[in-house]
Motif scaffolding. Structure first.
Motif, mmCIF file in Angstrom:
data_model
loop_
_atom_site.group_PDB
_atom_site.id
_atom_site.type_symbol
_atom_site.label_atom_id
_atom_site.label_comp_id
_atom_site.label_asym_id
_atom_site.label_seq_id
_atom_site.Cartn_x
_atom_site.Cartn_y
_atom_site.Cartn_z
ATOM 1 N N GLY A 72 -12.745 -1.956 3.736
ATOM 2 C CA GLY A 72 -11.971 -1.993 2.511
ATOM 3 C C GLY A 72 -11.685 -0.619 1.932
ATOM 4 N N ARG A 73 -10.458 -0.459 1.435
ATOM 5 C CA ARG A 73 -9.996 0.747 0.739
ATOM 6 C C ARG A 73 -10.077 2.003 1.598
ATOM 7 N NH1 ARG A 73 -12.941 -2.082 -3.065
ATOM 8 N NH2 ARG A 73 -14.747 -0.704 -2.887
ATOM 9 N N ASP A 92 -6.606 -2.550 1.945
ATOM 10 C CA ASP A 92 -6.856 -2.918 0.557
ATOM 11 C C ASP A 92 -8.342 -3.182 0.357
ATOM 12 O OD1 ASP A 92 -7.267 -5.320 1.801
ATOM 13 O OD2 ASP A 92 -5.605 -6.370 0.837
ATOM 14 N N ASP A 93 -8.705 -3.765 -0.785
ATOM 15 C CA ASP A 93 -10.116 -3.961 -1.095
ATOM 16 C C ASP A 93 -10.775 -5.003 -0.210
ATOM 17 O OD1 ASP A 93 -8.535 -5.908 -2.172
ATOM 18 O OD2 ASP A 93 -9.741 -6.194 -3.970
ATOM 19 N N GLN A 94 -9.981 -5.842 0.464
ATOM 20 C CA GLN A 94 -10.537 -6.861 1.352
ATOM 21 C C GLN A 94 -10.564 -6.425 2.817
ATOM 22 O OE1 GLN A 94 -8.536 -10.599 0.683
ATOM 23 N NE2 GLN A 94 -8.434 -10.293 -1.528
ATOM 24 N N TYR A 269 -6.801 -0.115 -8.814
ATOM 25 C CA TYR A 269 -7.321 1.077 -8.143
ATOM 26 C C TYR A 269 -6.381 2.274 -8.259
ATOM 27 C CZ TYR A 269 -10.290 -2.441 -5.947
ATOM 28 O OH TYR A 269 -11.175 -3.467 -5.726
ATOM 29 N N LYS A 274 -6.738 5.606 -5.240
ATOM 30 C CA LYS A 274 -6.404 4.760 -4.086
ATOM 31 C C LYS A 274 -5.004 4.171 -4.293
ATOM 32 C CE LYS A 274 -11.245 3.751 -3.170
ATOM 33 N NZ LYS A 274 -11.713 4.831 -4.078
#
Length: 309
Positions: A72-73, A92-94, A269, A274
């Motif tokens: 993630g990220r 992305d965050d996932q 974010y 980010k």
């Protein structure tokens, strides 16, 4: 007499005698604008990428089994934890690959935009034709409904509908159709009122043709030029509206991310550096809408005789 008896006439140039068809004239006038041609090329590439997304994307963002939260990220250009995949636009965050997410997101955005615009066109054009042809109380009733519909902000009506129906691609299409059909109805009615007084409509009525045939076989084809223009513009508007609804959390579900949902996922974010989570889907959405509008502007200029040079 100056002409010599028996002298053959000069050969005629077939190119000069060739009559240009309306379609050929339309194509030649459309391609006079380099911006419109560029927009058409960009739209064609975007549609091709969206169709081929399952075959050319590095990752299936819908498959939760292939997502790793440890990825993630990640910044653009970084590799996955196992080093097997390079995320050219980051994650992305996932742990979803942003490049793959954009490719699949384009499929949702284009499907919702084009599908809702087509359905709204069918509904609005039919009601606009009926209002113009019937006149009287029917015309007044339909136009007052159109005025009432256009008096409310589109985003507000769509939010109310989705708050009642819930999240799904189908419900988003229904909401956009409800807020968009009135534009088609007003456009078609204005054109049909002019065509209604033409001789070919009177001839069709004298032949006792069925009303549906007069409407859809004779009146509708002559209303197509403005309908094509407004339809092109409304596709871009529907894509932007869907992105707005998804950004606000009332659009498509998280399991089917569109461009608007991808932008919303990275919004929190943005201030932490980010940027890529929202930036690249935003660029894809911007390019898509601008390209469609460039094509629509040129179609308006070509199909509207009043704007021709």
């Amino acid at each position: 007499m100056s002409a010599v008896v028996g002298q053959e006439a000069p050969p005629r140039d077939p190119a000069k005698d060739k009559v240009e068809t309306p379609f050929q004239r339309f194509v030649s006038e459309f391609f006079e604008s380099k911006l419109a041609v560029g927009g058409l090329v960009v739209i064609s590439i975007i549609i091709l990428v969206a169709i081929l997304a399952p075959f050319i994307s590095p990752q299936n963002p819908y498959d939760l089994a292939v997502l790793d939260i440890m990825d993630g990220r990640l910044e653009p250009g970084e590799k996955s934890g196992d080093g097997a995949t390079t995320f050219w636009l980051g994650t992305d965050d996932q742990g979803r690959d942003m490049l793959s997410g954009i490719m699949y997101g384009l499929r949702i955005s284009l499907t919702v935009g084009a599908g809702s615009a087509l359905i709204a066109c069918l509904v609005g054009a039919s009601l606009g034709l009926a209002a113009a042809y019937a006149g009287g109380k029917t015309d007044s009733l339909i136009m007052r409904i159109v005025d009432l519909q256009l008096s409310f902000p589109s985003i507000l009506v769509a939010l109310m509908i989705l708050a009642f129906l819930g999240k799904s691609v189908t419900n988003v299409v229904i909401a956009i159709v409800v807020v968009e059909w009135a534009y088609y109805a007003r456009t078609v009615r204005g054109t049909a009122l002019v065509e209604r007084r033409r001789e070919y409509i009177e001839a069709a009525e004298c032949l006792a043709l069925p009303r549906y045939r007069i409407l859809f076989r004779h009146l509708l084809p002559n209303c197509l030029p403005p309908l094509i223009v407004i339809g092109t513009m409304q596709v871009a508007r529907a894509i932007a509206l869907e992105a707005t609804l998804s950004f606000l959390g009332l659009g498509v579900p998280i399991t089917e991310p569109s461009l608007g949902l991808l932008i919303a996922n990275g919004y929190e974010y943005m201030l932490s550096g980010k940027y890529w989570i929202s930036f690249y889907p935003g660029i894809a959405l911007l390019v898509t809408i601008v390209a469609i509008n460039l094509v629509g502007d040129q179609l308006r200029d070509v199909l509207n005789p009043r704007l021709q040079k």
